[in-house]
Design a protein around this motif. Sequence first.
Motif, short mmCIF file in Angstrom:
data_model
loop_
_atom_site.label_atom_id
_atom_site.label_comp_id
_atom_site.label_asym_id
_atom_site.label_seq_id
_atom_site.Cartn_x
_atom_site.Cartn_y
_atom_site.Cartn_z
N GLY A 145 -3.86 -13.87 -5.95
CA GLY A 145 -3.47 -13.37 -7.27
C GLY A 145 -4.02 -11.98 -7.57
O GLY A 145 -3.36 -11.18 -8.24
N TYR A 146 -5.19 -11.71 -7.05
CA TYR A 146 -5.74 -10.36 -7.23
C TYR A 146 -4.85 -9.33 -6.55
O TYR A 146 -4.56 -8.27 -7.10
CB TYR A 146 -7.17 -10.29 -6.67
CG TYR A 146 -8.23 -10.86 -7.58
CD1 TYR A 146 -8.13 -12.17 -8.05
CD2 TYR A 146 -9.32 -10.10 -7.98
CE1 TYR A 146 -9.10 -12.70 -8.88
CE2 TYR A 146 -10.31 -10.62 -8.81
CZ TYR A 146 -10.20 -11.93 -9.25
OH TYR A 146 -11.15 -12.45 -10.07
N ALA A 147 -4.42 -9.69 -5.34
CA ALA A 147 -3.54 -8.78 -4.61
C ALA A 147 -2.23 -8.59 -5.37
O ALA A 147 -1.68 -7.48 -5.43
CB ALA A 147 -3.27 -9.34 -3.21
N VAL A 148 -1.74 -9.67 -5.98
CA VAL A 148 -0.50 -9.56 -6.77
C VAL A 148 -0.72 -8.67 -7.99
O VAL A 148 0.13 -7.84 -8.34
CB VAL A 148 -0.02 -10.97 -7.21
CG1 VAL A 148 1.10 -10.87 -8.24
CG2 VAL A 148 0.45 -11.76 -5.99
N ALA A 149 -1.87 -8.82 -8.65
CA ALA A 149 -2.16 -7.99 -9.83
C ALA A 149 -2.14 -6.51 -9.44
O ALA A 149 -1.52 -5.69 -10.12
CB ALA A 149 -3.51 -8.38 -10.42
N TRP A 150 -2.80 -6.17 -8.33
CA TRP A 150 -2.80 -4.78 -7.88
C TRP A 150 -1.39 -4.36 -7.45
O TRP A 150 -0.97 -3.23 -7.70
CB TRP A 150 -3.79 -4.59 -6.72
CG TRP A 150 -5.20 -4.96 -7.10
CD1 TRP A 150 -5.82 -4.67 -8.29
CD2 TRP A 150 -6.15 -5.69 -6.32
NE1 TRP A 150 -7.10 -5.18 -8.29
CE2 TRP A 150 -7.34 -5.80 -7.09
CE3 TRP A 150 -6.13 -6.26 -5.05
CZ2 TRP A 150 -8.49 -6.47 -6.63
CZ3 TRP A 150 -7.27 -6.91 -4.59
CH2 TRP A 150 -8.44 -7.01 -5.37
N GLY A 151 -0.67 -5.31 -6.81
CA GLY A 151 0.71 -5.03 -6.40
C GLY A 151 1.60 -4.77 -7.61
O GLY A 151 2.49 -3.91 -7.56
N LEU A 152 1.34 -5.50 -8.70
CA LEU A 152 2.13 -5.27 -9.92
C LEU A 152 1.93 -3.83 -10.41
O LEU A 152 2.90 -3.18 -10.85
CB LEU A 152 1.70 -6.25 -11.03
CG LEU A 152 2.25 -7.68 -10.94
CD1 LEU A 152 1.61 -8.57 -12.00
CD2 LEU A 152 3.78 -7.70 -11.10
N VAL A 153 0.70 -3.35 -10.34
CA VAL A 153 0.45 -1.98 -10.78
C VAL A 153 1.28 -1.00 -9.94
O VAL A 153 2.02 -0.16 -10.48
CB VAL A 153 -1.05 -1.62 -10.70
CG1 VAL A 153 -1.27 -0.15 -11.07
CG2 VAL A 153 -1.86 -2.53 -11.63
N VAL A 154 1.21 -1.14 -8.60
CA VAL A 154 1.98 -0.24 -7.73
C VAL A 154 3.48 -0.32 -8.05
O VAL A 154 4.16 0.70 -8.16
CB VAL A 154 1.76 -0.61 -6.24
CG1 VAL A 154 2.69 0.19 -5.34
CG2 VAL A 154 0.31 -0.40 -5.84
N GLU A 155 3.96 -1.54 -8.24
CA GLU A 155 5.41 -1.70 -8.40
C GLU A 155 5.88 -1.29 -9.79
O GLU A 155 7.04 -0.90 -9.97
CB GLU A 155 5.82 -3.12 -8.01
CG GLU A 155 5.48 -3.36 -6.53
CD GLU A 155 5.99 -4.68 -5.96
OE1 GLU A 155 6.87 -5.30 -6.57
OE2 GLU A 155 5.49 -5.07 -4.88
N LEU A 156 5.00 -1.36 -10.79
CA LEU A 156 5.39 -0.82 -12.10
C LEU A 156 5.33 0.70 -12.08
O LEU A 156 6.08 1.36 -12.81
CB LEU A 156 4.51 -1.40 -13.22
CG LEU A 156 4.75 -2.89 -13.54
CD1 LEU A 156 4.22 -3.25 -14.93
CD2 LEU A 156 6.22 -3.28 -13.45
N VAL A 157 4.45 1.27 -11.26
CA VAL A 157 4.49 2.72 -11.07
C VAL A 157 5.85 3.11 -10.49
O VAL A 157 6.52 4.02 -10.99
CB VAL A 157 3.35 3.20 -10.12
CG1 VAL A 157 3.54 4.68 -9.77
CG2 VAL A 157 1.99 2.97 -10.76
N LEU A 158 6.28 2.39 -9.45
CA LEU A 158 7.60 2.65 -8.86
C LEU A 158 8.71 2.45 -9.89
O LEU A 158 9.66 3.22 -9.96
CB LEU A 158 7.84 1.72 -7.67
CG LEU A 158 7.10 2.06 -6.37
CD1 LEU A 158 7.29 0.94 -5.35
CD2 LEU A 158 7.59 3.40 -5.81
N SER A 159 8.56 1.39 -10.71
CA SER A 159 9.55 1.12 -11.76
C SER A 159 9.61 2.29 -12.74
O SER A 159 10.68 2.69 -13.20
CB SER A 159 9.19 -0.16 -12.52
OG SER A 159 9.16 -1.26 -11.65
#
Lengths: 352, 352
Positions: free
Chosen positions: B253-267
């Motif tokens: 879940g931690y990896a997903v949380a950080w992944g969400l940040v990257v992917e919202l940057v892309l968004s």
Amino acid sequence: MRQNVIFDNDVLRALTEVLSELKGNKVFFLTDDNTQKLVLPYFNTLLEECQASVITIAPGDVNKNLSTVEQVCLALQKGGATRNSVVVNLGGGVVTDLGGFAAATFKRGIRFVNVPTTLLSAVDAAVGGKTGVNFGGLKNEIGVFCEAVAVLISTRFFSTLPLEEIKSGFAEMLKHGLLKGTETYQKLLSFDFTSVDNDAFLNLLTESVNVKRVIVEQDPTEKGLRRALNLGHTAGHAFESMAMERNKPVPHGYAVAWGLVVELVLSNLLKGFPSENLYGLAQFVYSHFGAFYITCDDYDSLLNLIHHDKKSVSGECNFSLLKNIGEVEVDCRVDDDTVKAAFDVYRDLMHI
Amino acid sequence: MRQNVIFDNDVLRALTEVLSELKGNKVFFLTDDNTQKLVLPYFNTLLEECQASVITIAPGDVNKNLSTVEQVCLALQKGGATRNSVVVNLGGGVVTDLGGFAAATFKRGIRFVNVPTTLLSAVDAAVGGKTGVNFGGLKNEIGVFCEAVAVLISTRFFSTLPLEEIKSGFAEMLKHGLLKGTETYQKLLSFDFTSVDNDAFLNLLTESVNVKRVIVEQDPTEKGLRRALNLGHTAGHAFESMAMERNKPVPHGYAVAWGLVVELVLSNLLKGFPSENLYGLAQFVYSHFGAFYITCDDYDSLLNLIHHDKKSVSGECNFSLLKNIGEVEVDCRVDDDTVKAAFDVYRDLMHI
């Protein structure tokens, strides 16, 4: 659910068409050492055209295990396979069953095409979506139901096969004939193994595969009717496993042929299957397949193997039996003593 | 295709009812060392009542592999499991994913019930039919889609969990909130980790699981819409794999949380996702999950891991991105340079 089964002896053209329709971003051919040497060169132009990677596994049922699956998955991974890639399983039942399982589980499933090169896999293994490997001493203990996107059936590679292999596949055709009806069945009993015409044989094979397709389409995950296809296999698998335990493996189809004898004995005892048809089959099996040698000391081991069969329901043995040729009854529970009685009759019929 | 998902903190009664409906001839409980000690005793009366066998595996993602699957299948085989038996997966995501895969492939599939004991498995792993194990250094590289016959979701076992585990699951709830809409999402941002009420939490969890269910029911095998659920996971899995390579694994879940940040940057860069919502999420993630440390020297390795992701289409990275909260777009192809730019912004937002 209808599987794309193509009957065609011009396999190169047929496979080229299939792959061009599938538009996979990468194509992998799975072969074993035998098909790599004897069959793969036939596809050379296609291999170059689609820049296919070739994965080769060691042949034979002893290698039909999870460790070989890992080897295939690793090769797919290293070869850059994605969910859009396609695996072509080019070989006998081991390659199609194991390759199907690897493809069905790699990245939770990529598409695969079966190109059976033996009669046994053409008539049985390549069609119907059963994939899997042996495990813990039991046949096909781990697997999934997953359909190939296409199956290319031909007789053109059979000329490379020893007669034993042809006979092994023929036992499954016998089973299909018994399930279908007298006309189909009689054609099989008069088959001449010594002079085979490829195209005439493809017609006979088409008829046989279609018996299976009709059943599988009605019951893809073996909830009921499909168990008809287990005819001969409950006893047959027990023979096959026992042969493995004895370190003298027998061809699958031979085990099925002997299993058919046992199960027609049971059909005769319990469902009134006509004695003359039982004798006819037993004679055909004995003359073409010989006998699997058992004594009454083996009965308990055989029963134990039958109880461990996937099809078994707790306590009793579970068979598909025939009332007559073309009239099947699934889920017939049989107690151990009756099975032992059938082994006795089997030994008589097989001159043991 | 509708999965039987039961939300109930009286798990003992609920599971007793489920098992009595399933009428399995044998019941197997799969646990890991932790749930065997902390959770299994709660079911003691039921275990006795149905004479269940218990199979226990070593805990943790490092044991989510084919060798553990073999161990489980061997225990099923030795315990006399048949196609009519039932496996109860009692544990976190490793137990439900791996136990689901073992059950889905043992004898080509026996029924299984998921009883998630962690928030992460409750909100994500136990629902939706994705089963599998890690392979060749990649997460969930081998598996199948196969639905549990029932999933029992409760919050009653969460009190045994460290806060880190709760947060790990909460990241998936954040993702569901982002997919659902502002109302659900805002409730999550104001969640208080320091004082959790079991029943109120079950309501929040129910809402979250239902986001996933609605999507999965429309696209069970991930042909399209379901990829929405990959939000945060494409980058997240790369972080997770990199952490494994560094021998410093991080909670999923931690990896997903950080992944969400990257992917919202892309968004934000590619789809006009509002900057204020990006900053709000980044702040929440940084304060509750900290940061995954990367330098620009890691970019190529991360991109390589992304290209190996199951979701990848050859050549480019494939993401699910948001136009706004509640507005997802799947199959967004992104070139490597843009992903690198997003890693730059991620490092800024995470104060690296």
